[in-house]
Scaffold this active site. Structure first.
Site, PDB file in Angstrom:
ATOM      1  CD  GLU A 260      -0.814   3.088   3.944  1.00 28.28           C
ATOM      2  OE1 GLU A 260       0.323   2.607   3.796  1.00 28.28           O
ATOM      3  OE2 GLU A 260      -1.807   2.409   4.188  1.00 28.28           O
TER       4      GLU A 260
ATOM      5  CB  ALA B 272       8.759  -1.206   2.249  1.00 25.07           C
TER       6      ALA B 272
ATOM      7  CD  GLU C 289       0.908  -0.479   1.109  1.00 29.56           C
ATOM      8  OE1 GLU C 289       1.975  -0.352   1.744  1.00 29.56           O
ATOM      9  OE2 GLU C 289      -0.210  -0.336   1.630  1.00 29.56           O
TER      10      GLU C 289
ATOM     11  CD  GLU D  83       5.642  -2.913   1.698  1.00 25.53           C
ATOM     12  OE1 GLU D  83       4.626  -2.377   1.227  1.00 25.53           O
ATOM     13  OE2 GLU D  83       5.897  -2.920   2.918  1.00 25.53           O
TER      14      GLU D  83
ATOM     15  CG  HIS E  42       0.391  -3.987   1.254  1.00 24.28           C
ATOM     16  ND1 HIS E  42      -0.773  -4.017   1.965  1.00 24.28           N
ATOM     17  CD2 HIS E  42       1.367  -3.686   2.151  1.00 24.28           C
ATOM     18  CE1 HIS E  42      -0.521  -3.746   3.235  1.00 24.28           C
ATOM     19  NE2 HIS E  42       0.775  -3.549   3.384  1.00 24.28           N
TER      20      HIS E  42
HETATM   21 ZN   LIG Z   1       1.908  -2.967   5.005  1.00 31.21          ZN
END
Ligand SMILES: [Zn+2]
Length: 1013
Positions: free
Chosen positions: A290, A424, A426, A459, A462
């Site tokens: 991402e 972090a 997801e 997370e 998500h």
């Molecule tokens: Zn996020």
């Protein structure tokens, strides 16, 4: 994704290769020359929606929708060619304009003659013509009004015309399923890959355009037949030529074999390493896609709306394990000795959520609601996994119930990666974390555990908000991140009430108000095109303002109704994509308002309103205006918000039932209240995203009331009042005397939130004065702060504390006290440090005061050296980070410079910690100028590690410049960033930095002498 743990102002992102505008796009104006090889008009075909062809010469009065689209395409490509003189265009440009001035006219015969002499070029052009997708601009297109419209195609590195003209992919082809086989080599740090993509054709086409970046493509086949392709590297796209047209509704198999180097950044398919307990270097590979880096690991349709299923195979050595999004289906032995893990076919998902890891990790597991939850880390840290496993299991059960859709995968892995830039990520079924965001010891403090629980909660949210339902495009990133942030607080508050997360949420809302008060802020939903713009969306507006407006909405419409709307939304769009309006429309209508009408004003306009309350007797008159940190009237907007205003009065002030509501939609409005009400307080519990000021006796009545009885208002209201007064004083709407008047009540205050808000605000002013070395003002401000907080600072215990809110307050108070060299503080800190040393570092220092203790100790040579050697070999990352802050707090310039350099190189300190080091160094007087110099001198290296626009760079820029308050520094900062050109001068955070310095200068000119009047 989740920001750095414990530092919500910093949302480090993954990285993308920024080759986009390495060379400024340019244009060859062929319009004035007879084209060498004009295209046959019947063959010049393109998609009106998606191709966004560049045009010039549009008449001023005949703009239509498509043409506006073209204009935005021009902006999107960073070109201002419309006004350029064609004679200035260099012939060696990357771009060529394809002439269609004649539209339906016959090609010139002259071109045929010229063609004999430049046969090679002709062949290239012919190929491109052949590539062009059939349809839209053939017959109908010829009849369009703008005869001067011309098409522009970029040139590939070997000079060929690339047949696609947009950063966005065409929408005539949809990927349906990927078969992906990856074989990393952890010795040579390279990998080979094979991807087969089943695509559906939505409109007839002669080519397939998809993303690919930094890889060597070995072979391309379409329907099992070898195919040729062109690559346009700046846009990370390849175009595959089809030997015959693909027709609407057909399906087609695309196969690509390729190889690439493993990335040494924090994005794509990257290598990571760590030193184990035995001081051996270990390597592993992991992914971070991402927003735009899946294309660095495999050729793909790398936009969030192109959801497809994936079946992934990983070839690995026996010494490692492989993990991916889905459970493992089988492992087979390959010729040559490698093992191949094949994972189950996934649900339809966006490319940025694909993930795989090859490493030597250990794990703990437990079943929860038919899902096997596992937490992985390097083997030396396996004893730090249990808290994360407990939290993940409980939070998964919460979300299963809240979303009313069960987590759809049979397994969920949470993995701590030694080199990881974000907090972090997801990835569906395979969530990756920075080690400090997942690993805690049993004896870690509740504050540390709160941090871990919050990141896991974010997370896991998500997995529904983002993974199951995904935004259509990055302009609506807030639908992912605002929602996950809102749900993070909601779930932790419900599942772990002992972690008292409410204060963190309140503090977050107050901080983002300040950020959104800058004129350089942006709407929650913002159009984005370039990779830099996509990166920039990962900021506090998407995350924190997004979460704040969701809180305001849920408290306006009631949590039950909001919850119902959310579950309807998830149900309707599961496994699909949605935009902001889709969400608003899923929410139930209010009696007197439309959700869409209210929320449009909060997501499509930047900033927020200041509400002015004027009460005379029982008549209350309200007005609203855009609140900006500037006294310059030319920057004021005419924005109006639909504000669901809440208020309470003295008859009932602190309970939820007390709340009353008034919808302020216009510039001004009025209503009546009982004349007997002694005071009114607006924005109940600071749940609304606006600030309030009171005219006439409004402020005085409130201040008098809380001086008599603090409990008459909720603590969130008291913290909000303090915040609002400081905000108002920055624009000269209230005097510092009024602030002091309010803060007198703090001697009765016991709740952490208001105390911390006042301390943060005053310390900000102190920091500004300190950097100016205005010693007279500085000592006065210090005396004032210590007068308010000194007693509380001295009364703090240095033992283990069980209440988390008391831990948070203690940590803030002692940090300031020791930084101001308050003797009680520094002595106690040294005492604890010496006890720790005497116990051979085995005596536990309470986690919430560890940073304070180490920071005091790091001021001495021996303390600093001890901390550095402990840092190098400690296995507890959450404590290491506190040591690093202490190391960076030193006043020794030699050490500061060494630390910054070492972190950039990643020798003793991982490069991922550079933002933290720079932020800490910048906070102190001794280092702040060195930090800024370091950034300037090492800019080229920094942007090789962290992408332009990323939150890491935003953080680095803001933290190293935000405390400047002189014209000299303003000019220096402006000059430096202007000189960067395509290496970062256009970033929004540069405007924010410049605006912040200007505001500091303005504050310095106006305030210090009047502070004490
Ligand atoms: Zn996020």
């Amino acid at each position: 994704m989740e920001p750095f743990q414990g530092d919500r102002a910093s949302l480090p992102r993954n990285m993308i290769e920024n080759t986009m505008f390495e060379e400024e796009p340019d244009v060859v104006d062929l319009a004035k020359e007879t084209p060498a090889y004009p295209l046959d008009p019947d063959d010049v075909v393109y998609e009106p929606r998606s191709s966004r062809l560049l045009v010039r010469g549009l008449g001023e009065n005949d703009m239509d929708e498509d043409e506006e689209d073209y204009e935005s395409s021009a902006r999107l490509l960073g070109m201002s060619f419309m006004n350029r003189s064609s004679s200035l265009r260099p012939k060696t440009s990357n771009y060529a304009r394809q002439d269609r001035a004649g539209s339906c006219s016959v090609p010139s015969t002259r071109t045929l003659i010229v063609g004999v002499f430049i046969l090679v070029v002709a062949a290239s052009v012919a190929m491109v013509i052949y590539f062009l997708p059939r349809c839209t601009f053939t017959k109908e297109g010829c009849h369009r009004e703008n005869d001067t419209m011309e098409l522009i195609y970029p040139r590939t590195s070997d000079g060929q015309l690339f047949p696609w003209t947009s950063l966005r992919l065409p929408d005539n082809i949809r990927p349906v399923h990927y078969e992906l086989e990856i074989q990393p080599n952890l010795t040579t740090m390279t990998f080979n890959g094979k991807v087969s993509i089943q695509v559906n054709i939505l409109n007839d086409t002669k080519m397939i355009v998809l993303h690919s970046s930094d890889m060597k493509i070995i072979n391309v086949a379409v329907q099992s037949k070898k195919a040729t392709f062109l690559e346009y590297k700046p846009w990370q796209q390849i175009a595959i030529k089809l030997t015959k047209d693909l027709k609407k509704d057909e399906s087609c198999l695309l196969e690509i074999e390729y190889s690439a180097n493993l990335s040494n950044k924090y994005m794509g398919f990257y290598n990571s390493s760590y030193i184990d307990k035995g001081h051996n270097k270990r390597v592993l590979v992991a992914t971070q896609f991402e927003p735009l880096a899946a294309r660095n690991a495999f050729p793909c349709f790398d936009e969030p709306a192109f959801k497809a299923t994936f079946r992934i195979k990983i070839n690995r050595e026996d010494a490692y394990i492989a993990l991916s999004n889905m459970p493992k289906n089988q492992t087979i032995k390959l010729p040559g000795g490698l093992l191949q893990d094949e994972f189950e076919k996934s649900l339809p998902m966006s490319t940025y959520l694909v993930a795989f890891i090859v490493a030597n990790f250990s794990h703990v597991s437990r079943n929860a609601s038919d899902t096997l939850v596992s937490v992985y880390a390097v083997p030396d840290k396996v004893d730090q996994l249990n808290y994360a496993l407990d939290s993940a299991v409980k939070l998964l059960e919460f979300y299963n119930k809240y979303a009313e859709i069960k987590f759809p995968l049979k397994k969920l892995d949470l993995v701590a990666i030694p080199d990881f830039l974000a907090g972090a990520m997801e990835n569906w079924g395979l969530i990756t974390f920075r080690e400090t965001a997942l690993l805690v010891c049993n004896q870690s403090s509740l504050t540390d555990k709160q941090g871990v629980a919050a990141v896991i909660a974010h997370e896991l949210a998500h997995q529904w908000f983002g993974n199951l339902v995904t935004m259509k495009w990055w302009n609506d990133l807030w639908l992912n991140e605002g929602f996950a942030t809102y749900m993070e607080f909601k779930s932790v508050d419900t599942v772990f009430p002992e972690l008292e997360i409410g204060n963190s949420f309140l503090s977050m809302r107050l901080r983002v108000l300040e950020k959104d008060s800058l004129n350089s802020s942006h709407p929650v939903s913002t159009e984005v095109s370039t990779p830099e713009q996509v990166e920039e969306m990962f900021d506090s507006v998407s995350y924190e303002k997004g979460a704040s407006v969701l809180l305001m909405l849920s408290s306006t419409m009631s949590e039950e109704k909001f919850h119902k709307g959310v579950t309807d939304y998830l149900q309707k769009y599961k496994e699909k994509n949605a935009d902001t309006e889709d969400f608003w429309k899923s929410l139930p209508l209010g009696k007197s308002y439309s959700v869409v009408e209210i929320m449009k004003t909060w997501t499509l306009q930047k900033g927020f309103p200041l509400v002015t309350v004027n009460r005379t007797g029982n008549r209350v008159t309200l007005s609203q205006e855009h609140f900006l940190f500037t006294a310059d009237p030319t920057t004021k907007s005419e924005y109006l918000w639909h504000i669901p205003l809440t208020y309470v009065n003295d008859s009932c002030g602190s309970e939820p039932d007390c709340k009353q509501m008034f919808h302020l939609k216009d510039k001004t409005a009025s209503f009546d209240v009982p004349g007997s009400a002694k005071w009114l307080k607006f924005n109940f519990k600071t749940e609304g995203f606006y600030i309030v000021t009171y005219e006439a006796e409004g402020w005085d009545a409130l201040i008098y009331a809380i001086n008599n009885n603090t409990e008459i208002l909720a603590h969130e209201d008291r913290a909000g009042m303090i915040n609002n007064l400081f905000m108002l004083s920055r624009v000269g709407k209230v005097s510092f005397r009024q602030i002091k008047n309010l803060l007198k009540y703090l001697h009765h205050e016991t709740q952490p939130a208001p105390l911390m808000e006042a301390l943060i605000q005053l310390d900000q002013i102190y920091n500004l004065l300190e950097k100016r070395q205005d010693t007279r003002q500085l000592s006065r401000m210090k005396a004032y702060i210590l007068d308010l907080f000194g007693g509380l600072m001295d009364s703090q215990s240095w033992e283990e504390e069980t209440s988390i809110s008391k831990q948070e307050l203690r940590s803030d108070l002692l940090t300031v006290a020791c930084r101001y060299f308050r003797e009680n503080c520094t002595k106690s800190a040294m005492l604890i440090f010496n006890q720790w040393m005497e116990s051979n570092k085995t005596k536990r220092i309470p986690g919430d005061i560890m940073k304070v203790v180490f920071s005091v100790a790091a001021q001495s040579d021996s303390g600093w050296e001890t901390l550095l050697s402990t840092y190098k070999y400690s296995m507890v990352d959450i404590d290491k980070r506190k040591m690093l802050v202490a190391l960076a707090s030193t006043d020794s310039v030699r050490r500061i410079v060494w630390l910054m350099q070492d972190t950039l190189e990643g020798s003793n300190i991982q490069t991922q910690e550079l933002p933290l080091v720079l932020r800490t160094v910048s906070r102190n007087f001794a280092g702040h100028l060195y930090a800024w110099n370091f950034v300037k001198e090492n800019w080229d290296t920094i942007i090789k590690k962290f992408p332009i626009g990323s939150f890491v760079l935003q953080d680095i820029i803001m933290s190293t410049t935000s405390q400047f308050s002189t014209e000299r520094h303003l000019v220096e900062v402006q000059y430096f960033f202007a000189s960067l050109k395509d290496k970062g001068s256009e970033m929004r955070c540069v405007s924010e930095a410049v605006e912040t310095i200007k505001l500091n200068i303005q504050w310095m000119e106006r305030n210090p002498d009047t502070l004490w009047n």
